[in-house]
Design an enzyme around this catalytic site. Structure first.
Site, PDB file in Angstrom:
ATOM      1  CB  SER A  61      -1.172  -0.185   1.093  1.00  0.00           C
ATOM      2  OG  SER A  61      -2.292  -0.689   1.037  1.00  0.00           O
ATOM      3  CE  LYS A  64      -3.696   1.612  -0.790  1.00  0.00           C
ATOM      4  NZ  LYS A  64      -4.321   0.518   0.602  1.00  0.00           N
ATOM      5  CE1 TYR A 189      -4.000  -0.884  -5.062  1.00  0.00           C
ATOM      6  CE2 TYR A 189      -4.889  -3.316  -4.819  1.00  0.00           C
ATOM      7  CZ  TYR A 189      -4.799  -1.975  -4.301  1.00  0.00           C
ATOM      8  OH  TYR A 189      -4.928  -2.150  -2.794  1.00  0.00           O
ATOM      9  CE1 TYR A 241      -4.311   1.139   4.757  1.00  0.00           C
ATOM     10  CE2 TYR A 241      -3.091   0.386   5.641  1.00  0.00           C
ATOM     11  CZ  TYR A 241      -3.470   0.788   4.354  1.00  0.00           C
ATOM     12  OH  TYR A 241      -3.165   0.193   3.140  1.00  0.00           O
ATOM     13  CB  VAL A 259      -0.687  -6.123   4.154  1.00  0.00           C
ATOM     14  CG1 VAL A 259      -1.133  -5.440   4.758  1.00  0.00           C
ATOM     15  CG2 VAL A 259      -0.409  -5.923   2.666  1.00  0.00           C
TER      16      VAL A 259
HETATM   17  N1  GLN Z   1      -1.584  -5.753  -1.935  1.00  0.00           N
HETATM   18  C1  GLN Z   1      -2.574  -4.934  -0.805  1.00  0.00           C
HETATM   19  C2  GLN Z   1      -4.276  -5.172  -0.964  1.00  0.00           C
HETATM   20  O1  GLN Z   1      -4.522  -4.410  -2.091  1.00  0.00           O
HETATM   21  C3  GLN Z   1      -2.060  -3.835  -0.183  1.00  0.00           C
HETATM   22  C4  GLN Z   1      -2.478  -3.937   1.450  1.00  0.00           C
HETATM   23  C5  GLN Z   1      -2.184  -2.480   1.742  1.00  0.00           C
HETATM   24  O2  GLN Z   1      -0.438  -2.651   1.536  1.00  0.00           O
HETATM   25  N2  GLN Z   1      -2.747  -2.780   3.294  1.00  0.00           N
HETATM   26  O3  GLN Z   1      -5.326  -5.729  -0.653  1.00  0.00           O
END
Ligand code: GLN
Length: 305
Positions: A61, A64, A189, A241, A259
């Site tokens: 993420s 992003k 993505y 988050y 993650v």
């Molecule tokens: N690729 C992961 C997802 O979209 C990224 C989520 C994350 O890093 N929080 O589920």
């Protein structure tokens, strides 16, 4: 300073036991939960590192921030703000719906999955493959590392087990917010999330954002100052988050987690920090990573509050 960072890192290694490696993307579950590494790049260009800083991992993420930057570069602030909101969602990264009412663009945030998936549709390019290439190129430019590429096994694992993200994308489509082919958008993505980086790469990207778009010691803007400011502000409210409030108290700088175990922290006008430690808390944020950032922030008085 390097010995101090070493010391702080050693103090935090035991916290890796308090988390779990992500397993909803099976390939990520292979990571060693005991790892902890850090890389700091200061505004004057000096660099400090410790622990498992050389270990590559997928950006997840944290990308992003780059999707948002690329969308801003290609469309400007006004057009992006029409598609995604800027309020903290206070919800997990893969929240189905952040509102009780009918979904509209103000309910989306570019730092949670739905908003980030939508950012892929704003990136310029004739095909989604071309759009992804531009995201990869921007990642290479921001990090100053032209060898950065995707980790194919993680990409395929995400694509195979991406039902939740498919559901989110179809929800966007059902609400008339996503016109293109869902699989093509998601492919962009998933590839973006699978970009392989090290702590040093994250520190390099972080220091450019900390410098509002410039590399340490350089006058040239890699990204326009206004867009760096936009990204940093979004991170302070939503980068971690539903853990963003606590993070603001404990660490107090804009940051983005993934993650894969990475955290990119941005200490405005001071430094960029890349952290890696794949054992996560229930919100998907690195446990030992946050602990180490808290100590670094206190030691070097980084909190902006
Ligand atoms: N690729 C992961 C997802 O979209 C990224 C989520 C994350 O890093 N929080 O589920």
């Amino acid at each position: 300073m390097e010995t101090q960072l070493d010391l702080l890192t050693k103090e935090c290694v035991s916290y890796t036991k308090n988390g779990n490696v992500a397993d909803y993307i099976p390939e990520l579950s292979k990571a060693d939960p005991g790892m902890l590494g850090a890389y700091m790049i200061a505004e004057d260009g000096s660099e400090f590192f410790s622990g498992d800083y050389m270990q590559p991992f997928t950006i997840q993420s944290i990308v992003k921030t780059i999707l948002l930057l690329q969308a801003l570069i290609d469309n400007g602030v006004e057009a992006v703000s029409e598609k995604v909101g800027m309020e903290a969602t206070g919800k997990p990264f893969d929240a189905i719906n952040v509102t009780e009412q009918k979904l509209d663009s103000r309910h989306l945030n570019p730092m949670v999955n739905m908003g980030a998936i939508l950012m892929c549709t704003l990136i310029a390019g004739n095909t989604y493959e071309e759009r992804f290439s531009r995201v990869l190129e921007l990642t290479r430019i921001l990090s100053g590392n032209p060898t950065i590429d995707i980790e194919r096994k993680v990409y395929l694992s995400e694509k195979t087990y991406g039902s939740k993200n498919r559901a989110l994308a179809y929800l966007l489509k059902a609400n008339g917010m996503l016109a293109d082919d869902v699989e093509e958008v998601l492919d962009c993505y998933f590839q973006a999330c699978s970009i392989s980086v090290t702590c040093k790469d994250l520190a390099n990207i972080g220091v450019v954002l900390a410098n509002r778009g410039r590399r340490p010691g350089g006058d040239e803007f890699i990204v326009p100052e206004e867009y760096a400011r936009y990204v940093n502000a979004t991170l302070i409210t939503c980068g971690m988050y539903d853990g963003s409030g606590e993070f603001a108290l404990r660490v107090g700088v804009p940051a983005k987690s993934g993650v894969g175990g990475g955290i990119m922290a941005i200490a405005p006008a001071r430094m960029g920090i890349g952290i890696f430690s794949p054992a996560l808390d229930e919100k998907g944020n690195s446990v030992a990573g946050i602990q180490l950032l808290e100590k670094i922030s206190r030691q070097f008085k980084l909190s902006i509050f």
